[in-house]
Scaffold this motif. Structure first.
Motif, PDB file in Angstrom:
ATOM      1  N   LEU A   1       0.924  -1.095  -0.111  1.00 31.11           N
ATOM      2  CA  LEU A   1       0.039  -0.021  -0.013  1.00 31.11           C
ATOM      3  C   LEU A   1       1.001   1.266   0.051  1.00 31.11           C
ATOM      4  O   LEU A   1       1.880   1.582   0.747  1.00 31.11           O
ATOM      5  CB  LEU A   1      -0.889  -0.044   1.240  1.00 31.11           C
ATOM      6  N   ALA A   2       0.496   2.102  -0.670  1.00 31.55           N
ATOM      7  CA  ALA A   2       1.064   3.459  -0.736  1.00 31.55           C
ATOM      8  C   ALA A   2       0.192   4.557  -0.501  1.00 31.55           C
ATOM      9  O   ALA A   2      -0.926   4.522  -1.091  1.00 31.55           O
ATOM     10  CB  ALA A   2       1.917   3.682  -2.001  1.00 31.55           C
ATOM     11  N   VAL A   3       0.623   5.243   0.600  1.00 27.39           N
ATOM     12  CA  VAL A   3      -0.429   6.361   0.609  1.00 27.39           C
ATOM     13  C   VAL A   3       0.251   7.816   0.189  1.00 27.39           C
ATOM     14  O   VAL A   3       1.185   8.098   0.789  1.00 27.39           O
ATOM     15  CB  VAL A   3      -0.958   6.632   2.270  1.00 27.39           C
ATOM     16  N   VAL A   4      -0.535   8.273  -0.672  1.00 27.04           N
ATOM     17  CA  VAL A   4       0.162   9.538  -1.669  1.00 27.04           C
ATOM     18  C   VAL A   4      -0.893  10.788  -1.452  1.00 27.04           C
ATOM     19  O   VAL A   4      -2.210  10.533  -1.719  1.00 27.04           O
ATOM     20  CB  VAL A   4       0.068   9.119  -2.947  1.00 27.04           C
ATOM     21  N   THR A   5      -0.038  11.764  -0.839  1.00 27.25           N
ATOM     22  CA  THR A   5      -0.912  13.129  -0.759  1.00 27.25           C
ATOM     23  C   THR A   5      -0.459  13.880  -1.974  1.00 27.25           C
ATOM     24  O   THR A   5       0.807  13.939  -2.143  1.00 27.25           O
ATOM     25  CB  THR A   5      -0.735  13.899   0.651  1.00 27.25           C
TER      26      THR A   5
ATOM     27  N   GLY B   1       0.730  19.761  -7.821  1.00 27.97           N
ATOM     28  CA  GLY B   1       1.036  18.505  -8.383  1.00 27.97           C
ATOM     29  C   GLY B   1       2.246  17.754  -7.545  1.00 27.97           C
ATOM     30  O   GLY B   1       2.477  16.662  -7.718  1.00 27.97           O
ATOM     31  N   GLU B   2       2.837  18.326  -6.523  1.00 28.51           N
ATOM     32  CA  GLU B   2       3.863  17.751  -5.824  1.00 28.51           C
ATOM     33  C   GLU B   2       3.089  16.875  -4.902  1.00 28.51           C
ATOM     34  O   GLU B   2       2.094  17.110  -4.280  1.00 28.51           O
ATOM     35  CB  GLU B   2       4.664  18.822  -5.062  1.00 28.51           C
ATOM     36  N   ASN B   3       4.056  15.600  -4.472  1.00 29.83           N
ATOM     37  CA  ASN B   3       3.440  14.479  -3.652  1.00 29.83           C
ATOM     38  C   ASN B   3       4.096  14.082  -2.466  1.00 29.83           C
ATOM     39  O   ASN B   3       5.440  14.719  -2.777  1.00 29.83           O
ATOM     40  CB  ASN B   3       3.250  13.351  -4.711  1.00 29.83           C
ATOM     41  N   SER B   4       3.727  13.720  -1.312  1.00 24.35           N
ATOM     42  CA  SER B   4       4.655  12.834  -0.506  1.00 24.35           C
ATOM     43  C   SER B   4       3.778  11.481  -0.386  1.00 24.35           C
ATOM     44  O   SER B   4       2.704  11.295  -0.655  1.00 24.35           O
ATOM     45  CB  SER B   4       4.657  13.728   0.773  1.00 24.35           C
TER      46      SER B   4
ATOM     47  N   THR C   1       2.844  14.816 -10.027  1.00 24.04           N
ATOM     48  CA  THR C   1       3.866  14.157 -10.249  1.00 24.04           C
ATOM     49  C   THR C   1       4.197  12.593  -9.955  1.00 24.04           C
ATOM     50  O   THR C   1       5.019  12.104 -10.198  1.00 24.04           O
ATOM     51  CB  THR C   1       5.199  14.879  -9.558  1.00 24.04           C
ATOM     52  N   THR C   2       3.028  12.096  -9.292  1.00 25.55           N
ATOM     53  CA  THR C   2       3.233  10.773  -8.904  1.00 25.55           C
ATOM     54  C   THR C   2       3.545  10.016 -10.063  1.00 25.55           C
ATOM     55  O   THR C   2       2.825   9.852 -10.980  1.00 25.55           O
ATOM     56  CB  THR C   2       1.821  10.312  -8.412  1.00 25.55           C
TER      57      THR C   2
END
Length: 311
Positions: free
Chosen positions: A102-106, A111-114, A257-258
């Motif tokens: 699982l990846a939790v992406v914000t 458009g920048e992600n963590s 950008t993911t």
């Protein structure tokens, strides 16, 4: 950077992670201890290994993917776009006692992600599992792996590529503690700016320079056969033989950008497996990565053969 196009078909084996991405939209990323309201959520396939395999397959590549999922509907979702892209999934394995990664992406408004990753079944890879891929490695023109499976498995894959004379592309993302021989077996080693500095520090035991070109030169001097450093909107740096060159990225409006770096790696792998020069493959890869940031998600954003790439 000499292609080992033994089959003449550009056959790619990707050994790596497969996840479900839970993507959360936010106006901005929260500060530590802060709670903010999101703007929406969605679930889609992800994982660096699966992303790179999907990017190459959607562009028409002959791609086999070796990855590990848990059981249940998350496994189906994680592999859905790979399946529709035409990737060979016969080496994808279900591990009943594990959960699918699982990846939790914000993703913020720019458009920048963590990203936070739970390995799940991706963490179950062993060197013995990799040895079972010997025939698939030997049949391939290029083998691709990343840092989202255990380092011991990546090390074994590098040894297997050396034993079979198969070209090995290592995307050291995230940076894990692989053996020095794994790094020097990579042709190319693909890193972003921070990953390149960490890799160089690992090889030399010294602090890496705060300069991209100097870092790439340092990696070459430390024994890396060829290096590709991705730099987002600033393109990439290629170090091949005695030459170091820069590749620009098309100017586009970024919405997410993911997975864009994985799109770059998948396209680069496809070009190299087909015997293209590093420059030719890298220029197309930059265009594929730029295409990906104009759409939401990782795999859902990747272009197909019919899509027009930005210039």
């Amino acid at each position: 950077m000499t292609a080992q196009n033994r089959t003449g078909e550009g056959r790619i084996l990707v050994v790596g992670s497969v996840n479900v991405d839970l993507v959360l939209g936010v106006a901005r990323h929260p500060q530590p201890g802060e709670t903010i309201a999101g703007t929406g959520s969605r679930r889609s396939p992800g994982g660096k290994g699966a992303n790179q395999a999907c990017a190459a397959a959607r562009l028409g590549g002959d791609v086999r993917f070796a990855g590990r999922t848990g059981a249940g509907p998350d496994a189906e979702l994680a592999l859905a776009l790979l399946h529709s892209a035409g990737a060979d999934l016969t080496a994808a394995t279900e591990i009943p006692d594990e959960e699918t990664g699982l990846a939790v992406v914000t993703v913020d408004e720019s458009g920048e992600n963590s990203i936070v990753i739970i390995a799940g079944a991706n963490g179950s890879w062993t060197p013995q599992d990799v040895q079972e891929l010997r025939a698939a490695v030997a049949e391939s023109d290029l083998v691709v792996s990343q840092g989202e499976i255990p380092a011991a498995a990546v090390d074994e894959l590098a040894r297997l590529c050396t034993d079979t004379g198969t070209r090995f592309l290592l995307n050291l993302a995230p940076v894990i503690e692989v053996e020095e021989g794994t790094l020097t077996a990579a042709d190319p080693l693909v890193v972003n700016e921070s990953e390149g500095r960490l890799a160089l520090s690992s090889l030399t035991g010294a602090e890496a320079p705060d300069d991209d070109m100097a870092t790439v030169r340092g990696l070459r001097d430390a024994g890396i056969r060829s290096v590709v450093m991705t730099r987002g909107a600033r393109g990439a740096i290629l170090a091949v033989d005695a030459e170091i060159s820069e590749i620009s990225s098309p100017v586009v409006h970024s919405v997410d950008t993911t997975g864009a770096g994985d799109a770059f790696v998948g396209a680069l792998a496809l070009g190299l497996a087909r015997g293209e020069s590093a420059g030719e493959a890298g220029r197309r890869a930059a265009r594929v990565g730029a295409f990906a940031v104009t759409r939401h998600g990782a795999q859902p954003s990747y272009p197909g053969r019919e899509d027009e790439l930005p210039e």
